[in-house]
Design a protein around this motif. Structure first.
Motif, PDB file in Angstrom:
ATOM      1  N   VAL A   1       0.843  -1.200   0.000  1.00 23.74           N
ATOM      2  CA  VAL A   1       0.000   0.000   0.000  1.00 23.74           C
ATOM      3  C   VAL A   1       0.881   1.254   0.000  1.00 23.74           C
ATOM      4  N   LEU A   2       1.916   1.263   0.831  1.00 25.64           N
ATOM      5  CA  LEU A   2       2.794   2.432   0.890  1.00 25.64           C
ATOM      6  C   LEU A   2       3.432   2.722  -0.470  1.00 25.64           C
ATOM      7  N   TRP A   3       3.896   1.649  -1.144  1.00 27.49           N
ATOM      8  CA  TRP A   3       4.598   1.856  -2.423  1.00 27.49           C
ATOM      9  C   TRP A   3       3.622   2.256  -3.530  1.00 27.49           C
ATOM     10  N   PHE A   4       2.402   1.693  -3.534  1.00 27.22           N
ATOM     11  CA  PHE A   4       1.411   2.098  -4.550  1.00 27.22           C
ATOM     12  C   PHE A   4       0.939   3.525  -4.294  1.00 27.22           C
ATOM     13  N   ASN A   5       0.742   3.835  -3.019  1.00 27.10           N
ATOM     14  CA  ASN A   5       0.322   5.190  -2.653  1.00 27.10           C
ATOM     15  C   ASN A   5       1.374   6.213  -3.088  1.00 27.10           C
ATOM     16  N   LEU A   6       2.627   5.844  -2.884  1.00 27.19           N
ATOM     17  CA  LEU A   6       3.728   6.719  -3.311  1.00 27.19           C
ATOM     18  C   LEU A   6       3.729   6.868  -4.837  1.00 27.19           C
TER      19      LEU A   6
ATOM     20  N   LEU B   1       1.191   6.711  -6.847  1.00 29.57           N
ATOM     21  CA  LEU B   1       0.113   7.636  -7.222  1.00 29.57           C
ATOM     22  C   LEU B   1       0.517   9.080  -6.982  1.00 29.57           C
ATOM     23  N   GLU B   2       1.122   9.294  -5.826  1.00 23.61           N
ATOM     24  CA  GLU B   2       1.538  10.654  -5.474  1.00 23.61           C
ATOM     25  C   GLU B   2       2.520  11.191  -6.520  1.00 23.61           C
ATOM     26  N   MET B   3       3.476  10.356  -6.921  1.00 21.12           N
ATOM     27  CA  MET B   3       4.466  10.784  -7.912  1.00 21.12           C
ATOM     28  C   MET B   3       3.812  11.020  -9.273  1.00 21.12           C
ATOM     29  N   MET B   4       2.845  10.170  -9.617  1.00 23.60           N
ATOM     30  CA  MET B   4       2.178  10.332 -10.910  1.00 23.60           C
ATOM     31  C   MET B   4       1.330  11.603 -10.920  1.00 23.60           C
ATOM     32  N   ARG B   5       0.673  11.845  -9.796  1.00 26.91           N
ATOM     33  CA  ARG B   5      -0.160  13.055  -9.720  1.00 26.91           C
ATOM     34  C   ARG B   5       0.687  14.294  -9.874  1.00 26.91           C
ATOM     35  N   GLU B   6       1.865  14.254  -9.248  1.00 26.44           N
ATOM     36  CA  GLU B   6       2.748  15.404  -9.377  1.00 26.44           C
ATOM     37  C   GLU B   6       3.140  15.619 -10.820  1.00 26.44           C
TER      38      GLU B   6
ATOM     39  N   ALA C   1      -9.098   5.511   3.004  1.00 28.19           N
ATOM     40  CA  ALA C   1      -8.805   4.144   3.448  1.00 28.19           C
ATOM     41  C   ALA C   1      -7.333   4.013   3.828  1.00 28.19           C
ATOM     42  N   VAL C   2      -6.456   4.587   2.984  1.00 32.41           N
ATOM     43  CA  VAL C   2      -5.019   4.472   3.238  1.00 32.41           C
ATOM     44  C   VAL C   2      -4.637   5.209   4.525  1.00 32.41           C
ATOM     45  N   SER C   3      -5.212   6.385   4.716  1.00 31.42           N
ATOM     46  CA  SER C   3      -4.792   7.153   5.892  1.00 31.42           C
ATOM     47  C   SER C   3      -5.277   6.497   7.187  1.00 31.42           C
TER      48      SER C   3
END
Ligand code: NAG
Ligand code: NAG
Ligand code: NAG
Length: 528
Positions: A191-196, A198-203, A270-272
């Motif tokens: 979850v941490l790596w997928f969440n990261l 997404l964050e990088m892609m959004r940026e 959910a992640v938070s």
């Protein structure tokens, strides 16, 4: 041949034989150092070939172009000792084929495999987890340890290694690492790596509105795939009806910006709400804290508390051993400084490196197996192989006052840890259900030489004694595995912390009960 001797021999032989088959670049950092050198030869050969008008495949061309070939080439250890640089080394070399490389270099070469890449990604997952590495920094090759305090104070932040300007992990890397975490059933880390990711892609995309109409020719994962993967992983940890419904609706329609945006919002919540799963069993409750303490001790050598000179036997009258008593009794844990010379260290590492294979663990049925819980390679060295080795065994005998000759002591087991290599909490004595070696007597004591420094991590920690021993070259730690009554010394449980940066070499000598009956006097009570 003494029958017990035969058993030891047989087991050692099996170890040497089997282990060779399962070794990879990931399982010993020393192998990676050699790979760095080999890579330079490959690149030079390919460039020469192209200069002479030869042709190479597109993959090979891309590989060679990506290789930074400046004159200021860093030391091999600069790459091999750093987990993110090593990941890039293995990744780029796994993109070229063995047959073309052999043809172009005219040499037998060994290239990293898919398993090497998988295990290197796993090393990053484990290191991030155990040392609480900040992920945004890790992406840039910067190693920053964040220790959350339990009493609500500010987290403690320790920078171990600065940014590396030559590379950054991109979303396809972090997505791949997340997938590896899933395959290893480490769902929280996934979850941490997928969440990261997404964050990088959004940026990159800067705007959520764009997610529906991404260009499809861009390399790397699609936002939709990452969201679905994250949703799937979150569901494995904690089922959530709303996420389930959002995913089902997406399945019915094709790319749909509104649906993805809705799922994205649900997932954020959910992640938070997820928390890192805490392992509360005794071996693990202290493990991470002790390992982190090891990193801090590496950075600032601790003041010696109870350092004193001891003369265990007449051998040491001229040059007393510098002993630091870390735990006085039951079990005894003692640290000896400067008990092995650089020359002896090099000899041991040289002999062992030529025959190293993946380290097995003793299975419950007494057999051997490879396990994710131990990532290192092993070479056994017998006293008869070199006078220097016999001398080292004698030194262990003098210090411990025990008979360490075969079969009363085992051969030296020399280890080099792999990327992020560690050995989970364990005891060295054979438990009741592990019968094979028992004919030779129990392991009574462990003598462990440190054959290298470790830049960060790799401490030996005693999980029940709350004790951290950083790896310091030329020192050694001695501890008892049994009580005086020969009952199991459960408090001897220990672990090798993951190597965060560096190459960790150690040599073990295990000493058995047989032959030491008179040197290991009985105590008055079973508890002693
Ligand atoms: C290597 O050299 C090139 C051009 O000479 C330069 O642009 C690049 O930054 C150098 N890379 C490193 C890591 O120094
Ligand atoms: C998930 O990513 C968001 C940014 O997209 C970040 O703020 C949050 O801290 C991340 N959550 C975890 C648990 O890493
Ligand atoms: C272990 O030692 C640390 C540091 O000395 C201490 O803060 C901690 O409370 C100890 N934990 C246990 C379980 O004894």
């Amino acid at each position: 041949m003494d029958p017990s001797f035969r058993v030891v021999f047989y087991v050692l032989f099996l170890t040497m034989f089997y282990s060779v088959t399962d070794a990879g670049f990931f399982s010993a950092v020393a192998r990676l150092g050699k790979l760095v050198q080999e890579e330079r030869e490959i690149v030079a050969a390919v460039k020469q070939h192209v200069q002479n008008g030869g042709k190479v495949s597109a993959d090979m061309k891309r590989y060679v172009d990506s290789f930074d070939d400046n004159n200021t080439v860093p030391e091999p250890d600069y790459i091999a000792h750093h987990p993110v640089r090593a990941y890039f080394l293995i990744k780029r070399l796994s993109k070229i084929t063995l047959s073309e490389t052999k043809k172009l270099t005219g040499k037998e070469v060994q290239l990293p495999t898919v398993e090497d890449l998988h295990m290197t990604a796993l090393a990053l997952i484990v290191l991030q987890d155990v040392y609480g590495l900040d992920m945004r920094s890790l992406v840039q090759g910067q190693l920053v340890m964040v220790s959350q305090s339990t009493n609500g104070a500010e987290p403690q932040i320790t920078e171990i290694c600065g940014k590396d300007p030559t590379f950054t992990l991109d979303p396809s890397d972090t997505y791949y690492i997340g997938e590896v975490a899933c395959k290893e059933n480490k769902f929280y880390q996934a979850v941490l790596w997928f969440n990261l990711t997404l964050e990088m892609m959004r940026e990159k995309e800067k705007s959520l509105l764009k997610i529906g109409d991404e260009q499809t020719d861009r390399p790397g994962p699609r936002m939709r795939d990452v969201l679905l993967k994250l949703a799937d992983t979150v569901q494995k940890i904690k089922w959530d009806r709303d996420v389930f419904m959002a995913v089902s609706q997406l399945g019915a329609t094709k790319a749909n910006a509104e649906g993805l945006s809705h799922l994205s919002n649900l997932l954020e919540n959910a992640v938070s709400s997820l928390r890192k799963p805490i392992r509360t069993e005794i071996p693990h409750i202290n493990y991470e804290n002790l390992c982190r303490l090891g990193v801090l001790k590496n950075q600032a050598p601790h003041p010696t508390l109870t350092c004193r000179y001891v003369r265990p036997t007449p051998y040491f009258y001229l040059s007393p051993a510098k002993m630091e008593l870390l735990h006085e009794r039951s079990p005894l844990v003692a640290l000896y400084h400067d008990v092995i010379t650089d020359k002896e260290v090099n000899k041991m590492r040289d002999i062992a490196f030529r025959r190293m294979g993946r380290s097995p663990v003793v299975a419950d049925d007494g057999g051997e197996m490879f396990s994710r819980s131990r990532v290192s390679e092993t070479g056994w060295i017998f006293d008869t192989e070199h006078p220097m080795i016999a001398k080292l065994s004698r030194r262990v005998g003098y210090i411990t006052g025990l008979d360490v000759n075969l079969p009363y002591g085992e051969a030296f087991q020399v280890l080099n840890y792999g990327l992020g290599g560690f050995y989970e909490p364990h005891v060295d004595y054979f438990r009741d259900e592990q019968p094979v070696l028992l004919t030779n007597g129990q392991r009574i004591a462990t003598f462990l030489f440190y054959l290298s420094d470790v830049e960060a991590g790799g401490a030996t920690v005693f999980t029940r004694l709350n004790l951290t021993v950083p790896a310091v070259k030329n020192s050694a730690v001695l501890f008892h595995d049994l009580k005086k009554s020969l009952a199991f010394e459960q408090d001897s449980e220990h672990a090798g912390c993951p190597v965060l940066m560096g190459s960790k070499w150690i040599a073990n000598k295990w000493i058995h009960t047989h032959g030491n009956e008179f040197r290991w006097p009985c105590g008055l009570t079973p508890e002693e």
